[in-house]
Design an enzyme around this catalytic site. Structure first.
Site, PDB file in Angstrom:
ATOM      1  CB  CYS A   5      -1.056  -0.290   1.196  1.00 20.12           C
ATOM      2  SG  CYS A   5      -0.297   0.750   2.661  1.00 20.12           S
TER       3      CYS A   5
ATOM      4  CB  CYS B 241       3.268  -0.265   3.180  1.00 20.69           C
ATOM      5  SG  CYS B 241       2.470  -0.891   4.535  1.00 20.69           S
TER       6      CYS B 241
ATOM      7  CG  ASP C 192      -2.741  14.742   3.435  1.00 18.05           C
ATOM      8  OD1 ASP C 192      -3.508  13.889   4.010  1.00 18.05           O
ATOM      9  OD2 ASP C 192      -2.947  15.095   2.090  1.00 18.05           O
TER      10      ASP C 192
ATOM     11  CG  HIS D  45      -0.995  -2.795   5.747  1.00 17.41           C
ATOM     12  ND1 HIS D  45      -1.175  -1.750   4.924  1.00 17.41           N
ATOM     13  CD2 HIS D  45      -1.950  -3.448   5.686  1.00 17.41           C
ATOM     14  CE1 HIS D  45      -2.059  -1.713   4.630  1.00 17.41           C
ATOM     15  NE2 HIS D  45      -2.937  -2.873   4.888  1.00 17.41           N
TER      16      HIS D  45
ATOM     17  N   GLY E 156     -14.958   7.710   4.144  1.00 18.43           N
ATOM     18  CA  GLY E 156     -14.001   8.605   3.395  1.00 18.43           C
ATOM     19  C   GLY E 156     -12.478   8.095   3.589  1.00 18.43           C
TER      20      GLY E 156
ATOM     21  CG  HIS F 251      -4.460   7.482   7.338  1.00 19.37           C
ATOM     22  ND1 HIS F 251      -4.917   6.433   6.737  1.00 19.37           N
ATOM     23  CD2 HIS F 251      -5.179   8.633   6.965  1.00 19.37           C
ATOM     24  CE1 HIS F 251      -5.982   6.851   5.768  1.00 19.37           C
ATOM     25  NE2 HIS F 251      -6.004   7.985   6.165  1.00 19.37           N
TER      26      HIS F 251
ATOM     27  CG  HIS G 129      -6.461  12.914   8.337  1.00 21.06           C
ATOM     28  ND1 HIS G 129      -5.990  13.310   6.953  1.00 21.06           N
ATOM     29  CD2 HIS G 129      -6.953  11.784   8.133  1.00 21.06           C
ATOM     30  CE1 HIS G 129      -6.413  12.520   6.018  1.00 21.06           C
ATOM     31  NE2 HIS G 129      -7.130  11.499   6.713  1.00 21.06           N
TER      32      HIS G 129
HETATM   33  P1  5GP Z   1      -8.127   9.350   3.791  1.00 22.70           P
HETATM   34  O1  5GP Z   1      -9.068   9.974   2.797  1.00 22.70           O
HETATM   35  O2  5GP Z   1      -7.866   7.869   3.697  1.00 22.70           O
HETATM   36  O3  5GP Z   1      -8.716   9.403   5.468  1.00 22.70           O
HETATM   37  O4  5GP Z   1      -6.818   9.985   3.836  1.00 22.70           O
HETATM   38  C1  5GP Z   1      -5.913   9.738   3.251  1.00 22.70           C
HETATM   39  C2  5GP Z   1      -4.954  11.027   2.852  1.00 22.70           C
HETATM   40  O5  5GP Z   1      -3.603  10.644   2.519  1.00 22.70           O
HETATM   41  C3  5GP Z   1      -5.645  12.127   1.922  1.00 22.70           C
HETATM   42  O6  5GP Z   1      -5.662  13.229   2.817  1.00 22.70           O
HETATM   43  C4  5GP Z   1      -4.404  12.455   1.018  1.00 22.70           C
HETATM   44  O7  5GP Z   1      -4.238  13.610   0.548  1.00 22.70           O
HETATM   45  C5  5GP Z   1      -3.273  11.639   1.451  1.00 22.70           C
HETATM   46  N1  5GP Z   1      -2.319  10.911   0.652  1.00 22.70           N
HETATM   47  C6  5GP Z   1      -2.530  10.030  -0.309  1.00 22.70           C
HETATM   48  N2  5GP Z   1      -1.611   9.709  -1.141  1.00 22.70           N
HETATM   49  C7  5GP Z   1      -0.505  10.448  -0.562  1.00 22.70           C
HETATM   50  C8  5GP Z   1       0.915  10.435  -0.680  1.00 22.70           C
HETATM   51  O8  5GP Z   1       1.507   9.414  -1.664  1.00 22.70           O
HETATM   52  N3  5GP Z   1       1.644  11.008   0.064  1.00 22.70           N
HETATM   53  C9  5GP Z   1       1.108  11.774   0.937  1.00 22.70           C
HETATM   54  N4  5GP Z   1       2.053  12.578   1.781  1.00 22.70           N
HETATM   55  N5  5GP Z   1      -0.239  11.807   1.391  1.00 22.70           N
HETATM   56  C10 5GP Z   1      -1.063  10.940   0.492  1.00 22.70           C
HETATM   57 ZN    ZN Z   2       0.283  -0.301   4.558  1.00 22.44          ZN
END
Ligand code: 5GP
Ligand code: ZN
Length: 110
Positions: free
Chosen positions: A2, A5, A28, A44, A89, A96, A98
């Site tokens: 992923c 990871c 982010d 993971h 979402g 993770h 935020h």
């Molecule tokens: P989720 O929507 O799953 O709660 O949050 C995923 C977050 O990961 C999003 O805010 C998105 O901007 C961030 N994100 C997705 N891919 C990457 C990446 O490759 N690098 C970084 N730094 N953030 C990522």
């Molecule tokens: Zn992972």
């Protein structure tokens, strides 16, 4: 493997703010506030649904460090968000949290 990871392994670059043997925190890619950092366990775990007695130490550790990470960004007021599952979402299926702040946040979730 992923995306998070791959970031933990260093195969995908990220703007790191904190790292130790259990967790990584990085900016982010698409910040929604002046401070928008993601904190992830180095193992993971797919989502909150997959936290259990064996791996909850990673979650506890992340929460021990979040306030320090926020403080390093100059903030003591912030929002911690976790999206669990696609309908909530969650777009990256690696647990993770935020850390969002640096401005006056609205009363809504984001
Ligand atoms: P989720 O929507 O799953 O709660 O949050 C995923 C977050 O990961 C999003 O805010 C998105 O901007 C961030 N994100 C997705 N891919 C990457 C990446 O490759 N690098 C970084 N730094 N953030 C990522
Ligand atoms: Zn992972």
């Amino acid at each position: 493997m992923c995306v998070f990871c791959e970031i933990v392994n260093g195969n995908i670059p990220s703007k790191k703010v904190y790292e130790d043997d259990m967790m990584l925190a990085f900016w982010d890619l698409n910040p929604v506030a002046p401070v928008h950092i993601l904190a992830v366990p180095k193992v993971h775990i797919e989502s909150v649904n997959d936290i259990n007695a064996e791996n909850s130490k990673y979650v506890a550790h992340i929460f021990e460090k979040l306030s320090e990470i926020a403080k390093e960004q100059g903030i003591t007021s912030y929002r911690i968000i976790n999206n669990c599952g696609a309908d909530a979402g969650q777009s990256v299926m690696h647990l993770h949290f935020h850390l969002i702040g640096g401005t006056k946040l609205g009363e809504k979730i984001l």
